[in-house]
Motif scaffolding. Sequence first.
Motif, PDB file in Angstrom:
ATOM      1  N   ASP A  75       0.832  -1.206   0.000  1.00  0.00           N
ATOM      2  CA  ASP A  75       0.000   0.000   0.000  1.00  0.00           C
ATOM      3  C   ASP A  75       0.865   1.254   0.000  1.00  0.00           C
ATOM      4  OD1 ASP A  75      -2.411  -1.282  -0.170  1.00  0.00           O
ATOM      5  OD2 ASP A  75      -2.949  -1.030   1.930  1.00  0.00           O
ATOM      6  N   ALA A  76       1.939   1.229   0.803  1.00  0.00           N
ATOM      7  CA  ALA A  76       2.826   2.396   0.851  1.00  0.00           C
ATOM      8  C   ALA A  76       3.483   2.639  -0.503  1.00  0.00           C
ATOM      9  CB  ALA A  76       3.879   2.205   1.935  1.00  0.00           C
ATOM     10  N   ALA A  77       3.879   1.545  -1.183  1.00  0.00           N
ATOM     11  CA  ALA A  77       4.496   1.685  -2.499  1.00  0.00           C
ATOM     12  C   ALA A  77       3.499   2.201  -3.523  1.00  0.00           C
ATOM     13  CB  ALA A  77       5.077   0.339  -2.946  1.00  0.00           C
ATOM     14  N   ALA A  78       2.262   1.705  -3.462  1.00  0.00           N
ATOM     15  CA  ALA A  78       1.239   2.158  -4.407  1.00  0.00           C
ATOM     16  C   ALA A  78       0.919   3.633  -4.198  1.00  0.00           C
ATOM     17  CB  ALA A  78      -0.021   1.307  -4.239  1.00  0.00           C
ATOM     18  N   ILE A  79       0.814   4.048  -2.952  1.00  0.00           N
ATOM     19  CA  ILE A  79       0.545   5.453  -2.656  1.00  0.00           C
ATOM     20  C   ILE A  79       1.701   6.322  -3.122  1.00  0.00           C
ATOM     21  CG2 ILE A  79       0.292   7.121  -0.777  1.00  0.00           C
ATOM     22  CD1 ILE A  79      -2.243   5.542  -1.382  1.00  0.00           C
ATOM     23  N   SER A  80       2.925   5.866  -2.902  1.00  0.00           N
ATOM     24  CA  SER A  80       4.088   6.633  -3.324  1.00  0.00           C
ATOM     25  C   SER A  80       4.099   6.804  -4.838  1.00  0.00           C
ATOM     26  CB  SER A  80       5.374   5.940  -2.867  1.00  0.00           C
ATOM     27  OG  SER A  80       6.512   6.661  -3.293  1.00  0.00           O
ATOM     28  N   HIS A  81       3.715   5.757  -5.569  1.00  0.00           N
ATOM     29  CA  HIS A  81       3.692   5.846  -7.034  1.00  0.00           C
ATOM     30  C   HIS A  81       2.791   6.983  -7.502  1.00  0.00           C
ATOM     31  CE1 HIS A  81       3.348   4.689 -11.255  1.00  0.00           C
ATOM     32  NE2 HIS A  81       2.042   4.840 -11.119  1.00  0.00           N
ATOM     33  N   HIS A  82       1.661   7.163  -6.840  1.00  0.00           N
ATOM     34  CA  HIS A  82       0.709   8.177  -7.300  1.00  0.00           C
ATOM     35  C   HIS A  82       0.996   9.558  -6.725  1.00  0.00           C
ATOM     36  CE1 HIS A  82      -3.091   9.560  -9.008  1.00  0.00           C
ATOM     37  NE2 HIS A  82      -3.205  10.295  -7.927  1.00  0.00           N
ATOM     38  N   TYR A  83       1.326   9.627  -5.451  1.00  0.00           N
ATOM     39  CA  TYR A  83       1.383  10.926  -4.778  1.00  0.00           C
ATOM     40  C   TYR A  83       2.788  11.520  -4.693  1.00  0.00           C
ATOM     41  CZ  TYR A  83      -3.399   9.865  -3.492  1.00  0.00           C
ATOM     42  OH  TYR A  83      -4.735   9.563  -3.545  1.00  0.00           O
ATOM     43  N   ASP A  84       3.813  10.689  -4.721  1.00  0.00           N
ATOM     44  CA  ASP A  84       5.168  11.221  -4.615  1.00  0.00           C
ATOM     45  C   ASP A  84       5.746  11.502  -5.998  1.00  0.00           C
ATOM     46  OD1 ASP A  84       5.004  11.055  -1.872  1.00  0.00           O
ATOM     47  OD2 ASP A  84       6.061   9.147  -1.725  1.00  0.00           O
ATOM     48  N   VAL A  85       5.044  12.316  -6.758  1.00  0.00           N
ATOM     49  CA  VAL A  85       5.503  12.657  -8.106  1.00  0.00           C
ATOM     50  C   VAL A  85       5.896  14.125  -8.207  1.00  0.00           C
ATOM     51  CG1 VAL A  85       4.074  10.855  -9.128  1.00  0.00           C
ATOM     52  CG2 VAL A  85       3.173  13.172  -8.973  1.00  0.00           C
ATOM     53  N   GLY A  86       5.993  14.782  -7.065  1.00  0.00           N
ATOM     54  CA  GLY A  86       6.419  16.174  -7.056  1.00  0.00           C
ATOM     55  C   GLY A  86       5.326  17.120  -6.617  1.00  0.00           C
ATOM     56  N   ASN A  87       5.562  17.784  -5.499  1.00  0.00           N
ATOM     57  CA  ASN A  87       4.575  18.735  -4.995  1.00  0.00           C
ATOM     58  C   ASN A  87       4.358  19.904  -5.960  1.00  0.00           C
ATOM     59  OD1 ASN A  87       4.109  17.314  -2.574  1.00  0.00           O
ATOM     60  ND2 ASN A  87       5.917  18.246  -1.614  1.00  0.00           N
ATOM     61  N   ASP A  88       5.405  20.299  -6.676  1.00  0.00           N
ATOM     62  CA  ASP A  88       5.255  21.400  -7.627  1.00  0.00           C
ATOM     63  C   ASP A  88       4.278  21.026  -8.745  1.00  0.00           C
ATOM     64  OD1 ASP A  88       7.055  22.866  -6.161  1.00  0.00           O
ATOM     65  OD2 ASP A  88       8.765  22.454  -7.468  1.00  0.00           O
ATOM     66  N   PHE A  89       4.355  19.777  -9.185  1.00  0.00           N
ATOM     67  CA  PHE A  89       3.443  19.308 -10.229  1.00  0.00           C
ATOM     68  C   PHE A  89       1.998  19.372  -9.735  1.00  0.00           C
ATOM     69  CE2 PHE A  89       1.043  15.828 -12.193  1.00  0.00           C
ATOM     70  CZ  PHE A  89       1.226  16.086 -13.541  1.00  0.00           C
ATOM     71  N   TYR A  90       1.749  18.872  -8.542  1.00  0.00           N
ATOM     72  CA  TYR A  90       0.386  18.890  -8.011  1.00  0.00           C
ATOM     73  C   TYR A  90      -0.116  20.319  -7.793  1.00  0.00           C
ATOM     74  CZ  TYR A  90      -0.400  13.917  -7.342  1.00  0.00           C
ATOM     75  OH  TYR A  90      -0.626  12.580  -7.551  1.00  0.00           O
ATOM     76  N   ALA A  91       0.760  21.202  -7.369  1.00  0.00           N
ATOM     77  CA  ALA A  91       0.337  22.595  -7.161  1.00  0.00           C
ATOM     78  C   ALA A  91      -0.127  23.232  -8.466  1.00  0.00           C
ATOM     79  CB  ALA A  91       1.484  23.398  -6.550  1.00  0.00           C
ATOM     80  N   LEU A  92       0.539  22.890  -9.571  1.00  0.00           N
ATOM     81  CA  LEU A  92       0.131  23.423 -10.865  1.00  0.00           C
ATOM     82  C   LEU A  92      -1.259  22.933 -11.263  1.00  0.00           C
ATOM     83  CD1 LEU A  92       3.485  22.960 -12.799  1.00  0.00           C
ATOM     84  CD2 LEU A  92       2.423  25.148 -12.227  1.00  0.00           C
TER      85      LEU A  92
END
Length: 427
Positions: free
Chosen positions: A144-161
């Motif tokens: 679960d931790a790996a799956a969450i990391s795949h989706h959410y740990d892609v860069g906070n700057d990207f998500y902010a945009l």
Amino acid sequence: MGSKQSSAAQLAAAVTEVLGVAQLPVRLRLWDGSEAGPPGAPVIRVRSPRAVRRLMWAPGELGLGRAYVAGELDLEDDVFATLAALTSSGRVGSAEPTTPLGVRARLRLAATAARLGALGPDPAPPPEEVRLRRFGRRHSRARDAAAISHHYDVGNDFYALVLGASLVYSCAVWDSPATGLDAAQEAKLDLVCRKLDLRPGARLLDVGCGWGSLAMHAADRYGAQVVGITLSREQAGLARRRVAEAGLADRVQIRVQDYRTVDDGPFDAVASIGMAEHVGRANVPRYATRLHDLLRPGGRLLHHAIAWNAGAFQADPDTFIARFVFPDGELLGLADIVGALEATGLEALDVEALRLHYALTLRAWVDRLEKNWDAAVAANGLGRARVWRLYMAGSALAFETGRMGVNQVLLQRPGGDPPPLRLRDWR
């Protein structure tokens, strides 16, 4: 003797069979300049024979998705119009398994690939694709931790945009399409706090807290003491910085923690927003029991989750969403999740359907992504930007057509003060 069919016409005939439709719903424009398909239909540019090879090895949405992410296909027209045309076939854009392509259709596709010079081994998937077998047992804490990391740990700057100033990654609540994304997200946060009847000093557990927006809103506007938990280290790092900058560190604690390990209850209120989709059908009874046990008697739970509305749902690891976006994600029907929560002894007080609100939210996110396209590509790469564009546009269409819904369910643990006779005063 008839003239030889163009490359585009040959591919169009094969793709029509792959999609299982009488007429190709899009127009194809190939690398050699040939075209086929209905005039005026959305245009898909096939830039390389490699795209045909991907489709041969993975007929349907996975092969098409891989080719698009890899840049071997381009959508020349509006992404929503193109996907709406493709999803009308049923073989593209479904979160469920589709009927396997028959032997005849596969042979025809292979023959077409041979004529177009596209035969060859299965191309390596784009780096943005995740291979689930690497993660171990399904819905273990590590996987679960790996799956969450795949989706959410892609860069906070990207998500902010994409998300805007609110940094809220779940359905907003709109008064009208003209409301605007930031105002609609603030309205959603406030609606959650009012439904939970938060008061100064109330302890709130925010399960799947993201970048801390709800936690900060509850602490700042309602005086709550909040614990926010997430499995994403990038989310937690930024959430802690935002909390500190807002002067709320004495009222908000952000943890990298699995909901199964929280042991400092009871809480006056629990919010689970956009998190249940990651739990897994088999784990839902345990998940529901854990949320019940973390509440004090009389405490409220606000459960906000996407629901699958299009009949029985069976998770398929070979859809575009499963491979590129939400590994191990599983959707339940509204009755399934309410039944599981009620089975623990929680009392359902209210259900609010927000399906069309999520369609508006997703369209706003796609609009922000496209307006900030160069910055998004610079922040996280062209492939990732393409993944998010495709998945968000496709999801918007699924909400608009009713295949997916999203619901806020308000529940209360028995004991303590009874609920008021009328609850809708939060409107």
